[in-house]
Design a protein around this motif. Structure first.
Motif, PDB file in Angstrom:
ATOM      1  N   PHE A 275       0.939  -1.246  -0.228  1.00 44.89           N
ATOM      2  CA  PHE A 275       0.065   0.104  -0.004  1.00 44.89           C
ATOM      3  C   PHE A 275       0.724   1.293  -0.053  1.00 44.89           C
ATOM      4  CE2 PHE A 275      -1.715   3.403   2.873  1.00 44.89           C
ATOM      5  CZ  PHE A 275      -2.656   3.795   2.110  1.00 44.89           C
ATOM      6  N   TYR A 276       2.139   1.508   0.779  1.00 41.89           N
ATOM      7  CA  TYR A 276       2.876   2.392   0.734  1.00 41.89           C
ATOM      8  C   TYR A 276       3.440   2.717  -0.367  1.00 41.89           C
ATOM      9  CZ  TYR A 276       6.686   5.219   2.421  1.00 41.89           C
ATOM     10  OH  TYR A 276       7.634   6.478   2.561  1.00 41.89           O
ATOM     11  N   VAL A 277       3.818   1.805  -1.465  1.00 37.88           N
ATOM     12  CA  VAL A 277       4.523   1.805  -2.590  1.00 37.88           C
ATOM     13  C   VAL A 277       3.237   2.358  -3.575  1.00 37.88           C
ATOM     14  CG1 VAL A 277       5.757   0.878  -4.635  1.00 37.88           C
ATOM     15  CG2 VAL A 277       6.455   0.462  -2.289  1.00 37.88           C
ATOM     16  N   VAL A 278       2.105   1.739  -3.714  1.00 38.22           N
ATOM     17  CA  VAL A 278       1.029   2.105  -4.606  1.00 38.22           C
ATOM     18  C   VAL A 278       0.616   3.559  -4.250  1.00 38.22           C
ATOM     19  CG1 VAL A 278      -1.287   1.385  -5.114  1.00 38.22           C
ATOM     20  CG2 VAL A 278       0.422  -0.234  -4.917  1.00 38.22           C
ATOM     21  N   SER A 279       0.197   3.818  -3.060  1.00 39.16           N
ATOM     22  CA  SER A 279      -0.363   5.154  -2.863  1.00 39.16           C
ATOM     23  C   SER A 279       0.744   6.036  -2.886  1.00 39.16           C
ATOM     24  CB  SER A 279      -0.840   5.194  -1.297  1.00 39.16           C
ATOM     25  OG  SER A 279       0.225   4.981  -0.372  1.00 39.16           O
ATOM     26  N   GLY A 280       2.042   5.736  -2.778  1.00 45.65           N
ATOM     27  CA  GLY A 280       3.133   6.657  -2.963  1.00 45.65           C
ATOM     28  C   GLY A 280       3.366   7.206  -4.438  1.00 45.65           C
TER      29      GLY A 280
ATOM     30  N   ARG B  90       0.816   7.151  -6.429  1.00 38.18           N
ATOM     31  CA  ARG B  90      -0.085   7.978  -6.799  1.00 38.18           C
ATOM     32  C   ARG B  90      -0.136   9.415  -6.583  1.00 38.18           C
ATOM     33  NH1 ARG B  90      -4.208   3.382  -5.250  1.00 38.18           N
ATOM     34  NH2 ARG B  90      -4.580   2.754  -7.177  1.00 38.18           N
ATOM     35  N   GLU B  91       0.298   9.614  -5.144  1.00 38.51           N
ATOM     36  CA  GLU B  91       0.570  10.729  -4.520  1.00 38.51           C
ATOM     37  C   GLU B  91       1.761  11.480  -5.361  1.00 38.51           C
ATOM     38  OE1 GLU B  91       1.513  10.754  -0.382  1.00 38.51           O
ATOM     39  OE2 GLU B  91      -0.310  10.191   0.043  1.00 38.51           O
ATOM     40  N   SER B  92       2.838  10.936  -5.860  1.00 38.48           N
ATOM     41  CA  SER B  92       3.641  11.790  -6.618  1.00 38.48           C
ATOM     42  C   SER B  92       3.160  12.002  -8.217  1.00 38.48           C
ATOM     43  CB  SER B  92       5.139  10.865  -6.931  1.00 38.48           C
ATOM     44  OG  SER B  92       4.697   9.659  -7.525  1.00 38.48           O
ATOM     45  N   MET B  93       2.609  11.354  -8.567  1.00 30.61           N
ATOM     46  CA  MET B  93       1.996  11.535  -9.803  1.00 30.61           C
ATOM     47  C   MET B  93       1.001  12.545  -9.943  1.00 30.61           C
ATOM     48  SD  MET B  93       4.137   9.818 -12.045  1.00 30.61           S
ATOM     49  CE  MET B  93       2.991   9.736 -13.637  1.00 30.61           C
ATOM     50  N   MET B  94       0.101  12.525  -9.013  1.00 34.01           N
ATOM     51  CA  MET B  94      -1.066  13.478  -9.014  1.00 34.01           C
ATOM     52  C   MET B  94      -0.854  14.643  -8.116  1.00 34.01           C
ATOM     53  SD  MET B  94      -4.164  10.786  -8.583  1.00 34.01           S
ATOM     54  CE  MET B  94      -4.435   9.401  -9.995  1.00 34.01           C
ATOM     55  N   GLY B  95       0.341  14.859  -7.733  1.00 35.36           N
ATOM     56  CA  GLY B  95       0.800  15.884  -7.002  1.00 35.36           C
ATOM     57  C   GLY B  95      -0.057  16.372  -5.534  1.00 35.36           C
ATOM     58  N   GLN B  96      -0.089  15.115  -4.862  1.00 27.85           N
ATOM     59  CA  GLN B  96      -0.843  15.266  -3.670  1.00 27.85           C
ATOM     60  C   GLN B  96      -0.279  15.273  -2.455  1.00 27.85           C
ATOM     61  OE1 GLN B  96      -2.984  11.676  -4.043  1.00 27.85           O
ATOM     62  NE2 GLN B  96      -4.787  12.463  -5.113  1.00 27.85           N
ATOM     63  N   GLY B  97       1.157  15.215  -2.273  1.00 29.93           N
ATOM     64  CA  GLY B  97       1.874  15.419  -1.090  1.00 29.93           C
ATOM     65  C   GLY B  97       3.399  14.644  -1.265  1.00 29.93           C
ATOM     66  N   TRP B  98       4.265  15.235  -0.329  1.00 29.10           N
ATOM     67  CA  TRP B  98       5.572  14.513  -0.216  1.00 29.10           C
ATOM     68  C   TRP B  98       5.590  13.419   0.853  1.00 29.10           C
ATOM     69  CZ3 TRP B  98       8.680  16.232  -3.819  1.00 29.10           C
ATOM     70  CH2 TRP B  98       8.421  17.335  -4.506  1.00 29.10           C
TER      71      TRP B  98
ATOM     72  N   PRO C 245       5.231  10.760   8.007  1.00 32.13           N
ATOM     73  CA  PRO C 245       6.492  10.192   8.762  1.00 32.13           C
ATOM     74  C   PRO C 245       6.209   8.862   9.187  1.00 32.13           C
ATOM     75  CG  PRO C 245       5.490  12.082   9.957  1.00 32.13           C
ATOM     76  CD  PRO C 245       4.967  12.098   8.669  1.00 32.13           C
ATOM     77  N   THR C 246       4.848   8.748   9.813  1.00 35.25           N
ATOM     78  CA  THR C 246       4.745   7.546  10.743  1.00 35.25           C
ATOM     79  C   THR C 246       4.654   6.343   9.673  1.00 35.25           C
ATOM     80  OG1 THR C 246       3.580   8.563  12.132  1.00 35.25           O
ATOM     81  CG2 THR C 246       3.079   6.154  12.134  1.00 35.25           C
ATOM     82  N   LEU C 247       3.895   6.481   8.349  1.00 30.89           N
ATOM     83  CA  LEU C 247       3.746   5.365   7.211  1.00 30.89           C
ATOM     84  C   LEU C 247       5.469   5.072   6.828  1.00 30.89           C
ATOM     85  CD1 LEU C 247       0.899   6.122   5.524  1.00 30.89           C
ATOM     86  CD2 LEU C 247       1.082   4.683   7.400  1.00 30.89           C
TER      87      LEU C 247
ATOM     88  N   PHE D 180       7.159   1.600   7.186  1.00 27.02           N
ATOM     89  CA  PHE D 180       7.556   0.838   5.859  1.00 27.02           C
ATOM     90  C   PHE D 180       9.153   0.465   5.818  1.00 27.02           C
ATOM     91  CE2 PHE D 180       9.940   1.035   1.641  1.00 27.02           C
ATOM     92  CZ  PHE D 180       9.115   0.061   1.033  1.00 27.02           C
ATOM     93  N   TRP D 181      10.031   1.354   6.277  1.00 29.23           N
ATOM     94  CA  TRP D 181      11.470   1.291   6.372  1.00 29.23           C
ATOM     95  C   TRP D 181      11.721   0.132   7.460  1.00 29.23           C
ATOM     96  CZ3 TRP D 181      14.137   1.417   2.350  1.00 29.23           C
ATOM     97  CH2 TRP D 181      14.033   2.286   1.376  1.00 29.23           C
ATOM     98  N   LEU D 182      11.001   0.030   8.554  1.00 27.73           N
ATOM     99  CA  LEU D 182      11.312  -1.072   9.614  1.00 27.73           C
ATOM    100  C   LEU D 182      10.809  -2.304   9.060  1.00 27.73           C
ATOM    101  CD1 LEU D 182      10.106   0.934  12.834  1.00 27.73           C
ATOM    102  CD2 LEU D 182      12.390   0.007  12.218  1.00 27.73           C
ATOM    103  N   ILE D 183       9.713  -2.301   8.277  1.00 26.30           N
ATOM    104  CA  ILE D 183       9.279  -3.704   7.787  1.00 26.30           C
ATOM    105  C   ILE D 183      10.426  -4.137   6.577  1.00 26.30           C
ATOM    106  CG2 ILE D 183       7.769  -4.763   6.080  1.00 26.30           C
ATOM    107  CD1 ILE D 183       5.353  -3.032   7.242  1.00 26.30           C
ATOM    108  N   VAL D 184      11.033  -3.270   5.815  1.00 25.83           N
ATOM    109  CA  VAL D 184      12.046  -3.511   4.893  1.00 25.83           C
ATOM    110  C   VAL D 184      13.472  -4.132   5.577  1.00 25.83           C
ATOM    111  CG1 VAL D 184      13.887  -2.837   3.235  1.00 25.83           C
ATOM    112  CG2 VAL D 184      11.283  -2.174   2.939  1.00 25.83           C
TER     113      VAL D 184
END
Length: 268
Positions: free
Chosen positions: A216-221, A223-231, A236-238, A242-246
């Motif tokens: 979900f983090y990658v898919v939504s990320g 989308r956010e980058s391509m649609m200009g919805q945020g950085w 920060p929490t998500l 994510f990086w703890l899971i990696v």
């Protein structure tokens, strides 16, 4: 941590070989088919059409206010197709080739990476398609598009970590690959690929649990980058989760790999 360092050292030392073998596998996979490599791009396009007809037209399930469903879905499903196929291919990469590489000097840890790289060509094609669909629907380039580089890096790092973990467990537990296939089918529907559960009628606790999904983090990320919805640093929490899971999959996967690597042939 020493095993993780060794893992990445082997990856970098084998980069040339990884790209050469992945290129060969691309050609070998479809050499007996009339359309050849075209199937690698035709299949996801057919799937996109089906999902659009069912969810975007038949069920009238919009992505969110002000955004057409087709570009929203295509942008999200592009990294999913790549991650899904790369995950399943990487999980059985050592099982399929360990008897061959055991007879020559070859870093077995590079086998999952070969499968990841071999699927990149279809990802780039689908990414171009998603950009074209976005342009048609009024999604124009912006500075946020640069953020997709970060999410691409996240995707590759997760696939390497998840791949080395799955490839080792698939040998230790013979039924694991079948279980993984079922898990990926389930994750397809709970990773926000086809519908936006963050704006739906889901209870807050369920939304929070679904957000822990690294897919979900990658898919939504993307989308956010391509649609200009945020950085990404605005979540920060998500990002930390994510990086703890990696890191978890890197540590456990590399440990299992180097602990049992000398016995892979016997275990098979």
């Amino acid at each position: 941590m020493k095993e993780v360092v060794t893992l990445f050292k082997e990856q970098f030392e084998s980069l040339g070989m990884i790209f050469r073998i992945s290129k060969y596998e691309d050609r070998a996979s479809y050499q007996s088919h009339y359309l050849g490599l075209i199937w690698e791009y035709l299949y996801p396009l057919i799937q996109i059409c089906i999902y659009w007809l069912v969810f975007g037209v038949g069920l009238k399930h919009g992505a969110s206010s002000g955004i057409d469903y087709l570009p929203w879905m295509v942008i999200g499903i592009t990294p999913w197709f790549f991650m899904n196929r790369a995950t399943l291919d990487a999980s059985k990469s050592i099982y399929q080739r360990v008897s061959m590489v055991s007879k020559m000097k070859f870093p077995v840890s590079a086998l999952p990476s070969i499968k990841i790289v071999s699927n990149l060509s279809s990802f780039w094609t689908m990414l171009v398609v998603s950009v074209m669909v976005g342009l048609i629907y009024g999604i124009h380039p912006s500075i946020y598009w640069l953020e997709s580089i970060y999410y691409f890096f996240c995707m590759i790092m997760f696939l390497i970590a998840f791949g080395i973990f799955n490839s080792a467990v698939s040998i230790l537990i013979r039924d694991y690959h079948i279980l993984l296939q079922s898990m990926m089918r389930m994750l397809f529907y709970i990773s926000g690929v086809l519908f936006n559960f963050e704006t739906g009628g889901f209870p807050p606790m369920a939304i929070r649990l679904l957000q822990l999904n690294p897919f979900f983090y990658v898919v939504s990320g993307f989308r956010e980058s391509m649609m200009g919805q945020g950085w990404f640093w605005q979540r920060p929490t998500l990002t930390i989760e994510f990086w703890l899971i990696v890191l978890f999959f890197l540590l456990v996967g590399s440990h299992l790999h180097y602990k049992f690597r000398s016995r892979f042939v016997d275990l098979i």
